[in-house]
Write a protein that holds these residues in place. Sequence first.
Motif, PDB file in Angstrom:
ATOM      1  N   GLN A   1       0.831  -1.194   0.000  1.00  0.00           N
ATOM      2  CA  GLN A   1       0.000   0.000   0.000  1.00  0.00           C
ATOM      3  C   GLN A   1       0.871   1.252   0.000  1.00  0.00           C
ATOM      4  O   GLN A   1       1.916   1.300   0.652  1.00  0.00           O
ATOM      5  CB  GLN A   1      -0.927   0.016   1.220  1.00  0.00           C
ATOM      6  N   VAL A   2       0.401   2.264  -0.747  1.00  0.00           N
ATOM      7  CA  VAL A   2       1.034   3.585  -0.770  1.00  0.00           C
ATOM      8  C   VAL A   2       0.097   4.553  -0.060  1.00  0.00           C
ATOM      9  O   VAL A   2      -1.089   4.646  -0.397  1.00  0.00           O
ATOM     10  CB  VAL A   2       1.304   4.057  -2.210  1.00  0.00           C
ATOM     11  N   VAL A   3       0.633   5.288   0.919  1.00  0.00           N
ATOM     12  CA  VAL A   3      -0.161   6.238   1.694  1.00  0.00           C
ATOM     13  C   VAL A   3       0.440   7.625   1.490  1.00  0.00           C
ATOM     14  O   VAL A   3       1.622   7.837   1.764  1.00  0.00           O
ATOM     15  CB  VAL A   3      -0.159   5.874   3.192  1.00  0.00           C
ATOM     16  N   PRO A   4      -0.340   8.603   0.994  1.00  0.00           N
ATOM     17  CA  PRO A   4       0.204   9.952   0.831  1.00  0.00           C
ATOM     18  C   PRO A   4       0.355  10.638   2.181  1.00  0.00           C
ATOM     19  O   PRO A   4      -0.462  10.468   3.084  1.00  0.00           O
ATOM     20  CB  PRO A   4      -0.854  10.647  -0.036  1.00  0.00           C
ATOM     21  N   MET A   5       1.408  11.431   2.297  1.00  0.00           N
ATOM     22  CA  MET A   5       1.710  12.118   3.548  1.00  0.00           C
ATOM     23  C   MET A   5       1.481  13.617   3.376  1.00  0.00           C
ATOM     24  O   MET A   5       1.973  14.233   2.419  1.00  0.00           O
ATOM     25  CB  MET A   5       3.157  11.861   3.958  1.00  0.00           C
ATOM     26  N   GLU A   6       0.734  14.195   4.306  1.00  0.00           N
ATOM     27  CA  GLU A   6       0.494  15.618   4.305  1.00  0.00           C
ATOM     28  C   GLU A   6       1.662  16.351   4.972  1.00  0.00           C
ATOM     29  O   GLU A   6       2.475  15.746   5.661  1.00  0.00           O
ATOM     30  CB  GLU A   6      -0.811  15.928   5.045  1.00  0.00           C
ATOM     31  N   PRO A   7       1.747  17.660   4.741  1.00  0.00           N
ATOM     32  CA  PRO A   7       2.762  18.436   5.445  1.00  0.00           C
ATOM     33  C   PRO A   7       2.546  18.322   6.959  1.00  0.00           C
ATOM     34  O   PRO A   7       1.409  18.133   7.406  1.00  0.00           O
ATOM     35  CB  PRO A   7       2.537  19.864   4.940  1.00  0.00           C
TER      36      PRO A   7
END
Length: 1467
Positions: free
Chosen positions: A354-360
Amino acid sequence: MPEIYTELTPPTSVSHSVTLNFTSSTASNLVVARTTLLQIFDTTTYRTELSAAASQDDPSADRRIQASADVERGEFASDLTLQRTTVEDVTKLVLVAEFPLHGEVTGLARVKREADQATDALLISFKDAKASTVVWDPNTHTIDTWTLHYYEREEFDSPVVLAEKMKAQLVVDPGNRAAVLRFGGDMLAILPVRQKGDEELELSEEVEMGGMKKDPKSEEIEDDDDWDPSAPDKEDILMKNGPTNGVTDEKKNAEGKSGSANDQEGQMEEIFHSSFVVSGEQLDEAVSHIVSLTFLHEYREPTLGILFAPKRSWTGWLEQRQDTLHYIVITLDCEQKASTPILSVAGLPYDLFQVVPMEPPIGGSLLLGANEIVHVDQAGKSTGVAVNPFYRKSTNFPGLVDQSDLCLALEGAQVVQLEGEGGDMLLIMKDGSAMIVGFKMDGRNVSGVKVTKMANHPGALVGGQVTSITSLGDKRLFVSCLEGDSRVIRWKRKGEKKKAPIRPTDAALEDADIEDMYNMLDDDADDDLYGGGGGTTDLSSARKDSVFLGGSGNTQHLSEFIAKGEYIFQTHDRLINLGPFRTITMGRPIFAADQKEKQSGVTPDLEIVTPSGPLDTPEDAGVTIIRRSISPHVVGRLDFPAGKALWTVSVRTARTTTTTETEAAGLGEQGLSAEDDYDRYLFVSKSGETQVFRVGDAFDEVRDTDFEQDGETIEVGTVGGGTRIVQVVSDQVRVYDCDLQLAQIIPMVDEETGEDGPAILKAKICGSYVVLLKIDGSVAIWKCSEKDLELHELTDHGDLKDESFASGSLYHLSNEGVIGATKETTQNGTYILSLLTDGGVLKMYDLANLNKPIFVVHHFGALPPVLTHSDTPPATRNVAREDIIEILLADIGDHVTKAAHLITRNSLDDLTIYKLISTTTGSITFTKITNPILASPRSTTGPAPSDDTAHPPLTVLPNVGGYSAVFLPGADPSLVLGSSHGLPHVHRLAGGSIRSLAPFHTASADRGFVSIDGSGTLRVSLLQPPGAEWDFSGPWSARKSYLNESIRAVTWFNPLSVYAAATNARLPFTHDTEDGAIPAPEAGEAGEENTPNPTVPTTPIFQPKINHSDLVIINPTTWSAVDRHAFAHNEVVLTLSTISLETSEHTHERRPLLAVGTGIFRGEDFSARGAIYVFEVIEVVPEPGRPETNRKLKLLVREEVKGTVSSICGVNGYLLCAQGQKIMVRGLKEDATILPVAFMDLNCYVSVAKSYQGLILLGDCLKSVWFAGFEEEPYKVMLFGKDPEELEVVAGEFLPDGRNLGVVVGDADGNLLVMQYDPEHPKSLAGQRLIRRAAFHTGHSLTSITLLPSSTNPNVYNLLITTSAGSLACLTTLSENSYRRLNFFQSHVMTSEDHPAGLNPKAFRYVPGGEGKSGEMMRTVLDGGMVRRKWRMMEVGKREEPVRKGLVDKGTVRDEMVVIGGGFDYL
């Protein structure tokens, strides 16, 4: 033998969720998908008071709230004897609307619309490469289908992936610039979202072309308004790598939407540009076999992060292929239809999933794997952490920090970033346990990843595997689970204070401003390369986030102003998941000895009990009890054969004491003591007289008062704030004080002539008003004066004098501004008078101004889906209408929320429910709610009821067990109940007819009710037993009993009235030898008793876990385990059933016994074995103080066999066991042995074994079904026929229909197939092949099919079907005439009615290849749920339109609707 499939209860497992501004621009809605059901929730704050001892008194408060409060107070608080009460603001979910869908939801996403102040659109993806965009219509409270995208053509099938095994995946760009639907493995459908500047750009292009806008059809790819499958395909799409075969079919739902509130100047707002389809290889030639993808944050253009495997590997190939995954970041140019790779990382561990996007402030992306977590930043730098020892053998990826001592298994884990916590993430494993993932920052770069255990939550945080985690804002999360309950969770830090933190000094703020400016300069340089940084460039928002929200951003030097204690998670609300229904059994409701006699007559014959909750963790695990009808808890009963109607009143004395005297007496602001809220009098109306009883420990008749006992009473109530009692009889109205002394009498006399006026037919009393409906249709309204507490008639009626009314209702609206149209309202709210004229016109009046109605609906009897105000009647006059005999406006809901509902009742006691909604115009609007329940036909035996008792009036119950409800008396008594988690449903009351029911509130019956049934028995009851929390949010009532251990199977043992259940626990695996002994460890192995070498680091032991089972006896009164039989540590129960076995060869006596089939697993090196157990439940002397422990298991037989015992059933008194690849019929002998008498070899693995009168149905995990028979003389099992197709059978059952016998099979794809043994059919090869008659797609994963009798017809049977999503369904045979009528109506509904999300119900139920290789023409299985739901939602005229074409009357169709989903009266 035609069939009809009906879904009885909706699914309860939540598969997807998303938060968006859906119902309004300011609302924050939670939208969840339960496989085929879409639900829209709103959030509300419910303030509750908690204490250490009394926290369980409030059923709405979760046990974790008080537990977290105790953790924060520390251990010192446990030493104190004082109890401190805390007040918590608990977040609750409130259901706004729900919509059944004809498709399996695979994704939900938020799409912002370009219009100012517009609501968000919801993008829904479905299993078969479909996506729909829906928006909310506030004027009707329904969803409108805006766009429909479908990509089901053969040219989209991936050449390297089995497309039918891949569900569609939906991702949306955080910047709202594009959406991507991945389907068929590597195929990507890209949907560019329209932006605000797109219209100006198109206008400039039009000017450049000489004022002529180019034809949209000239584009290389555009949407098809109406796609013709026979038309030629459009030209291929051009990407940077050449042409593709992508064609997008999009359908705009522009059918008559010009009046919608979502329209823009009469035109439909376009949300997307033309979509196009590409393969992963066209984005970049290296991309193939995509594992996961997502959109990333902080990029100027929509940018995808794709995890893929150019070379595939698995655990057995690690020596040859290791670290085979690649990760690539690609920017999309949707306008030019081009893509640009930005960075690529190769050599990633093979087990990443799984790829999880990271917020600032973290940025980049997080890659989850089975053994590790890897972070990849925007420059391609990767850092990670290993969480178990297996990473050493599975990967050589550098940069992994060793945290293998955690011994975590991350398969199926979900992770979410916690807002305002500096980038910390919550990681939830598949067993429900949770960890905190933190990041070590070096400036803007991530230099390390660390996983930390939560000391405050050592066990499971949620129940089992998580399907989605959605942020609700304000440190709240919604966590949906596959097998457990879905929760609303709020977190805080230990030591965190509720008050606002101290504001930092000016010097600190000045330093923050200087550093923020330098960070902005650095960000600008990075933005040129990576794109915008979102909100990090805003100084005000950055300072606000940093100082007050927990240190997000780059101002870490301000962390001293923020509490950084341990995380504490609180569960505020939960959506109960009744499933997964692994098995099902039917038992009898059991009560304690002192309660058994009281419950007679109001208890169903049977109840459904199923296992529920996950198998990996005991959290949320237990059993679910399901009943079709409500069985109230009876407190007391007495015989009252002549009673016809009941009323209870709570009165108080009119006090004139001062405030000081009131407070000194310990009274409230209104001078009310605690006892004043209790009911004081019970009024019972008989034929010719009315009796009054004083309510207390017993009912004492009140005598020597002024109360008029002669004649029948029509209505009794209170006015004047409860200080006056009003009695309405046919010729007068009498008013009494609290001691039943006469205060006023109002005769029904014509003032002009002095003669007797028309008699009173009906009356309504609410607040200070009394409304009288007379026999001539006139209405009289009286109001109690606050000065003299006397009734005065309101003479300013407007047009009320000129109308004749058939029914009326009086409603008190406490929430001002929702329904009232006038400003002249009373101090305590608005009183609404609803009247139904004889001509079928509904009128509503504000009692503060009766000159003009505030709401008028002409042709109300047509029952349209939406009720709106209209001053002028429509031109059409001859409109078909319902025979409405009563209307009622009342609140329905629970202690969290309740709303006004308009209920109509026809002459057959069918109820139609409308809900009051708020619209954009502020006008009064009601929308119809689906109510598939129809009243059972009244009995024709016995004397006909008189006109005054044929239809007793509906009763409003303001508070019964915490619910605001409406009661329907009569032959089919029902309660209209609703909760914050469900729409109002009609729940039948168990037992016979009920003449009258009234609320009853005393110290011994808190918020209960009193009723009198058709036989004259008066009962004082509670809605549910104390301590039991029944859920009424669905069509059937259900209760989930948490046992704190997982349950695999459950069965009812009738002789001693107990349940036997097989538990499941996860234990560390130990490697056994062939004889079952655990070998001693060899030299150098773990566990050797020698002196460890201090220089050699010890390797943590991460043992695999296996399932282990126990057999327990569950007492049905306490729902606790009273006895237990423990199996071996590596033995698990695979099947459990109560079977009537022949125990003697001489007498042929049969008795019910417990049969258990187990599997014994010893690892890969040894073949699996199994065992057959036969138990008996005996009665013993109970333990002291525990009378429920008088049941005990007694082992009769244990027989170990080769191969696992996967299925068992009884056949003619013998035990049929599926062991390994064969079945064996065994007989129980008197010497406690089970001797095999017959057998038959099968193919692979028997998943289903059922019997019916000597016939046997066997289902194989790969080779479909076998149909056989068993004979005793001689003993043999004879094969009759089988299905030659390959089919993964998970459930099966016989379906008798008169002289016909069918076989119903459920496969792993959620399909039901009906087969028949027909030797005379030419394609059956003399019966060797089973003929497929019908196929039907359910949309759920099937778990069991059970044959049950029908209560409506002894020759008809029902198949009760259970699913893993927590839904119940039934399959029933129909007569040929009934099938034709319903099939005609179903075809009419499919083609003429709108369906949510623009889906096709016929295509959804179709099973590709269901007919098999024979190509036999199959009959359609009717969708009973859709037919019944659409028929009830239609206007009366539309119902009769297909009836006229079908040449049948509407009564016949209604009788068919009653049969749909019926036949379960014994529940």
